[in-house]
Design a protein around this motif. Structure first.
Motif, PDB file in Angstrom:
ATOM      1  N   ASN A  31      23.888  71.446  63.747  1.00  0.00           N
ATOM      2  CA  ASN A  31      23.433  70.183  63.165  1.00  0.00           C
ATOM      3  C   ASN A  31      22.904  70.258  61.743  1.00  0.00           C
ATOM      4  OD1 ASN A  31      23.573  68.130  65.458  1.00  0.00           O
ATOM      5  ND2 ASN A  31      22.571  69.858  66.441  1.00  0.00           N
ATOM      6  N   CYS A  32      22.544  71.413  61.276  1.00  0.00           N
ATOM      7  CA  CYS A  32      21.853  71.512  59.992  1.00  0.00           C
ATOM      8  C   CYS A  32      22.576  72.424  59.001  1.00  0.00           C
ATOM      9  CB  CYS A  32      20.438  72.058  60.184  1.00  0.00           C
ATOM     10  SG  CYS A  32      19.603  71.456  61.666  1.00  0.00           S
ATOM     11  N   ALA A  33      23.304  73.401  59.527  1.00  0.00           N
ATOM     12  CA  ALA A  33      23.863  74.456  58.668  1.00  0.00           C
ATOM     13  C   ALA A  33      24.860  73.917  57.653  1.00  0.00           C
ATOM     14  CB  ALA A  33      24.508  75.542  59.522  1.00  0.00           C
ATOM     15  N   ARG A  34      25.536  72.812  57.965  1.00  0.00           N
ATOM     16  CA  ARG A  34      26.534  72.345  57.005  1.00  0.00           C
ATOM     17  C   ARG A  34      25.894  71.926  55.691  1.00  0.00           C
ATOM     18  NH1 ARG A  34      26.287  67.980  60.563  1.00  0.00           N
ATOM     19  NH2 ARG A  34      25.680  66.040  59.555  1.00  0.00           N
ATOM     20  N   CYS A  35      24.626  71.607  55.710  1.00  0.00           N
ATOM     21  CA  CYS A  35      23.921  71.321  54.459  1.00  0.00           C
ATOM     22  C   CYS A  35      22.956  72.442  54.089  1.00  0.00           C
ATOM     23  CB  CYS A  35      23.130  70.022  54.567  1.00  0.00           C
ATOM     24  SG  CYS A  35      24.170  68.571  54.781  1.00  0.00           S
ATOM     25  N   HIS A  36      22.221  72.948  55.080  1.00  0.00           N
ATOM     26  CA  HIS A  36      21.172  73.929  54.776  1.00  0.00           C
ATOM     27  C   HIS A  36      21.665  75.361  54.813  1.00  0.00           C
ATOM     28  CE1 HIS A  36      17.789  71.163  54.454  1.00  0.00           C
ATOM     29  NE2 HIS A  36      18.331  70.482  55.436  1.00  0.00           N
ATOM     30  N   GLY A  37      22.934  75.570  55.182  1.00  0.00           N
ATOM     31  CA  GLY A  37      23.520  76.912  55.118  1.00  0.00           C
ATOM     32  C   GLY A  37      23.495  77.646  56.442  1.00  0.00           C
ATOM     33  N   GLU A  94       4.213  69.715  60.340  1.00  0.00           N
ATOM     34  CA  GLU A  94       4.043  68.311  59.955  1.00  0.00           C
ATOM     35  C   GLU A  94       5.146  67.877  58.996  1.00  0.00           C
ATOM     36  OE1 GLU A  94       0.045  68.320  58.481  1.00  0.00           O
ATOM     37  OE2 GLU A  94      -0.794  68.139  60.507  1.00  0.00           O
ATOM     38  N   TYR A  95       5.453  68.731  58.076  1.00  0.00           N
ATOM     39  CA  TYR A  95       6.503  68.468  57.109  1.00  0.00           C
ATOM     40  C   TYR A  95       7.845  68.322  57.817  1.00  0.00           C
ATOM     41  CZ  TYR A  95       8.342  68.604  52.426  1.00  0.00           C
ATOM     42  OH  TYR A  95       8.925  68.268  51.253  1.00  0.00           O
ATOM     43  N   PHE A  96       8.072  69.232  58.730  1.00  0.00           N
ATOM     44  CA  PHE A  96       9.314  69.252  59.510  1.00  0.00           C
ATOM     45  C   PHE A  96       9.477  67.945  60.296  1.00  0.00           C
ATOM     46  CE2 PHE A  96      11.380  70.178  63.584  1.00  0.00           C
ATOM     47  CZ  PHE A  96      12.584  70.694  63.164  1.00  0.00           C
ATOM     48  N   GLU A 109       8.158  65.016  59.811  1.00  0.00           N
ATOM     49  CA  GLU A 109       8.417  63.888  58.913  1.00  0.00           C
ATOM     50  C   GLU A 109       9.892  63.814  58.535  1.00  0.00           C
ATOM     51  OE1 GLU A 109       6.590  61.195  57.876  1.00  0.00           O
ATOM     52  OE2 GLU A 109       5.537  62.029  59.597  1.00  0.00           O
ATOM     53  N   ARG A 110      10.451  64.958  58.201  1.00  0.00           N
ATOM     54  CA  ARG A 110      11.866  64.995  57.817  1.00  0.00           C
ATOM     55  C   ARG A 110      12.772  64.640  58.984  1.00  0.00           C
ATOM     56  NH1 ARG A 110      12.835  64.083  52.713  1.00  0.00           N
ATOM     57  NH2 ARG A 110      12.053  65.722  51.390  1.00  0.00           N
ATOM     58  N   MET A 111      12.443  65.147  60.150  1.00  0.00           N
ATOM     59  CA  MET A 111      13.274  64.865  61.325  1.00  0.00           C
ATOM     60  C   MET A 111      13.265  63.368  61.628  1.00  0.00           C
ATOM     61  SD  MET A 111      14.694  67.585  62.453  1.00  0.00           S
ATOM     62  CE  MET A 111      14.939  67.817  60.744  1.00  0.00           C
ATOM     63  N   LYS A 112      12.104  62.745  61.450  1.00  0.00           N
ATOM     64  CA  LYS A 112      11.990  61.320  61.755  1.00  0.00           C
ATOM     65  C   LYS A 112      12.726  60.466  60.738  1.00  0.00           C
ATOM     66  CE  LYS A 112       7.525  61.171  64.093  1.00  0.00           C
ATOM     67  NZ  LYS A 112       6.093  60.964  63.820  1.00  0.00           N
ATOM     68  N   THR A 125      21.621  58.399  51.269  1.00  0.00           N
ATOM     69  CA  THR A 125      21.135  59.255  52.348  1.00  0.00           C
ATOM     70  C   THR A 125      21.611  60.674  52.122  1.00  0.00           C
ATOM     71  OG1 THR A 125      21.161  57.404  53.865  1.00  0.00           O
ATOM     72  CG2 THR A 125      21.105  59.590  54.844  1.00  0.00           C
ATOM     73  N   LYS A 126      20.645  61.526  51.773  1.00  0.00           N
ATOM     74  CA  LYS A 126      20.982  62.929  51.529  1.00  0.00           C
ATOM     75  C   LYS A 126      20.909  63.716  52.826  1.00  0.00           C
ATOM     76  CE  LYS A 126      20.622  62.872  46.861  1.00  0.00           C
ATOM     77  NZ  LYS A 126      21.344  63.604  45.848  1.00  0.00           N
ATOM     78  N   MET A 127      20.073  63.227  53.707  1.00  0.00           N
ATOM     79  CA  MET A 127      19.942  63.871  55.014  1.00  0.00           C
ATOM     80  C   MET A 127      19.705  62.775  56.046  1.00  0.00           C
ATOM     81  SD  MET A 127      17.160  66.677  56.232  1.00  0.00           S
ATOM     82  CE  MET A 127      16.496  66.587  57.899  1.00  0.00           C
ATOM     83  N   PRO A 128      20.464  62.763  57.139  1.00  0.00           N
ATOM     84  CA  PRO A 128      20.270  61.720  58.152  1.00  0.00           C
ATOM     85  C   PRO A 128      18.971  61.934  58.913  1.00  0.00           C
ATOM     86  CG  PRO A 128      21.869  63.346  58.922  1.00  0.00           C
ATOM     87  CD  PRO A 128      21.512  63.732  57.512  1.00  0.00           C
TER      88      PRO A 128
HETATM   89  C1  HEC Z   1      23.859  65.892  55.281  1.00  0.00           C
HETATM   90  C2  HEC Z   1      23.113  67.056  54.839  1.00  0.00           C
HETATM   91  C3  HEC Z   1      21.903  67.473  55.644  1.00  0.00           C
HETATM   92  C4  HEC Z   1      21.828  67.722  56.995  1.00  0.00           C
HETATM   93  C5  HEC Z   1      22.928  67.609  58.046  1.00  0.00           C
HETATM   94  C6  HEC Z   1      20.477  68.163  57.242  1.00  0.00           C
HETATM   95  N1  HEC Z   1      19.761  68.166  56.076  1.00  0.00           N
HETATM   96 FE1  HEC Z   1      17.804  68.647  55.872  1.00  0.00          FE
HETATM   97  N2  HEC Z   1      17.860  68.140  53.893  1.00  0.00           N
HETATM   98  C7  HEC Z   1      18.993  67.787  53.216  1.00  0.00           C
HETATM   99  C8  HEC Z   1      18.659  67.539  51.812  1.00  0.00           C
HETATM  100  C9  HEC Z   1      19.636  67.149  50.713  1.00  0.00           C
HETATM  101  C10 HEC Z   1      17.269  67.762  51.699  1.00  0.00           C
HETATM  102  C11 HEC Z   1      16.405  67.599  50.444  1.00  0.00           C
HETATM  103  C12 HEC Z   1      16.086  66.148  50.291  1.00  0.00           C
HETATM  104  C13 HEC Z   1      15.246  65.871  49.077  1.00  0.00           C
HETATM  105  O1  HEC Z   1      15.762  65.993  47.970  1.00  0.00           O
HETATM  106  O2  HEC Z   1      14.069  65.531  49.263  1.00  0.00           O
HETATM  107  C14 HEC Z   1      16.799  68.142  53.037  1.00  0.00           C
HETATM  108  C15 HEC Z   1      15.482  68.455  53.325  1.00  0.00           C
HETATM  109  C16 HEC Z   1      15.057  68.988  54.530  1.00  0.00           C
HETATM  110  C17 HEC Z   1      13.727  69.456  54.797  1.00  0.00           C
HETATM  111  C18 HEC Z   1      12.588  69.503  53.787  1.00  0.00           C
HETATM  112  C19 HEC Z   1      12.715  70.826  53.064  1.00  0.00           C
HETATM  113  C20 HEC Z   1      11.931  70.964  51.800  1.00  0.00           C
HETATM  114  O3  HEC Z   1      11.665  72.116  51.415  1.00  0.00           O
HETATM  115  O4  HEC Z   1      11.603  69.950  51.171  1.00  0.00           O
HETATM  116  C21 HEC Z   1      13.700  69.916  56.093  1.00  0.00           C
HETATM  117  C22 HEC Z   1      12.533  70.515  56.845  1.00  0.00           C
HETATM  118  C23 HEC Z   1      15.038  69.729  56.623  1.00  0.00           C
HETATM  119  N3  HEC Z   1      15.835  69.153  55.654  1.00  0.00           N
HETATM  120  C24 HEC Z   1      15.426  70.084  57.892  1.00  0.00           C
HETATM  121  C25 HEC Z   1      16.686  69.820  58.438  1.00  0.00           C
HETATM  122  C26 HEC Z   1      17.062  70.148  59.800  1.00  0.00           C
HETATM  123  C27 HEC Z   1      16.194  70.874  60.795  1.00  0.00           C
HETATM  124  C28 HEC Z   1      18.335  69.686  59.974  1.00  0.00           C
HETATM  125  C29 HEC Z   1      19.167  69.699  61.246  1.00  0.00           C
HETATM  126  C30 HEC Z   1      18.541  69.159  62.444  1.00  0.00           C
HETATM  127  C31 HEC Z   1      18.765  69.093  58.711  1.00  0.00           C
HETATM  128  N4  HEC Z   1      17.740  69.198  57.806  1.00  0.00           N
HETATM  129  C32 HEC Z   1      20.011  68.535  58.482  1.00  0.00           C
HETATM  130  C33 HEC Z   1      20.264  67.661  53.740  1.00  0.00           C
HETATM  131  C34 HEC Z   1      20.599  67.763  55.087  1.00  0.00           C
END
Ligand code: HEC
Length: 139
Positions: free
Chosen positions: A67-73, A96-98, A100-103, A112-115
């Motif tokens: 779910n996450c690797a395609r963007c986060h590696g 807490e940070y995590f 917030e992002r998940m929500k 939308t950079k991240m869903p």
């Molecule tokens: C479509 C691409 C995409 C996907 C899929 C995605 N992310 Fe992200 N995520 C991003 C981007 C882009 C950012 C940075 C957003 C910004 O500029 O604030 C981010 C930011 C974050 C952050 C904050 C990190 C920081 O240092 O600010 C967390 C935590 C995170 N993602 C967790 C996850 C997790 C866990 C998943 C899978 C369940 C996930 N992401 C899936 C693109 C994605």
């Protein structure tokens, strides 16, 4: 014009990932099987209830890669598309940070950079992923 640029970007990303585990650049969220973890209910926890739990690390590893690797590696080693989560703070601060992002995901300038994952992944799956992230933390 903007749309075309975004589409082209998505196409390139799809090409890059097609060689790996992400054939067709599939962007559908993948369900995560959390059998074996304590159920958490619907109320959001503020702190990771699974911290240090080896089973949660294993489940989170697979959940992250789906779910996450395609963007986060892959293995959380970011290629620069999204932040490298190995450096996310540990402990409650990182939790807490995590959450917030998940929500809410990440919407930057209306794009939308991240869903958002609330309602998409179970709370158990999300904390398992958090456990995995923390297990691979680097300073
Ligand atoms: C479509 C691409 C995409 C996907 C899929 C995605 N992310 Fe992200 N995520 C991003 C981007 C882009 C950012 C940075 C957003 C910004 O500029 O604030 C981010 C930011 C974050 C952050 C904050 C990190 C920081 O240092 O600010 C967390 C935590 C995170 N993602 C967790 C996850 C997790 C866990 C998943 C899978 C369940 C996930 N992401 C899936 C693109 C994605």
């Amino acid at each position: 014009m903007t749309t075309r640029i975004r589409l082209a970007g998505g196409f390139l990303l799809g090409l890059v990932l097609a060689g790996g585990a992400f054939a067709h650049g599939d962007v559908q969220p993948q369900p995560v099987n959390t059998d074996g973890l304590d159920p958490l209910g619907t109320e959001w926890k503020e702190e990771n209830p699974y911290r240090g739990n080896a089973k949660a690390v294993a489940i989170g590893d697979s959940g992250f890669n789906q779910n996450c690797a395609r963007c986060h590696g892959l293995q959380m080693i970011s290629g620069g598309l999204a932040p490298d989560l190995r450096y996310l703070p540990t402990g409650k601060e990182g939790d807490e940070y995590f959450v917030e992002r998940m929500k809410h995901g990440a919407v930057v300038n209306g794009v939308t950079k991240m869903p958002a994952f609330d309602g998409v992944l179970s709370q158990e799956a999300m904390w398992a992923i958090r456990t995995y992230i923390e297990a691979k933390h680097e300073e």
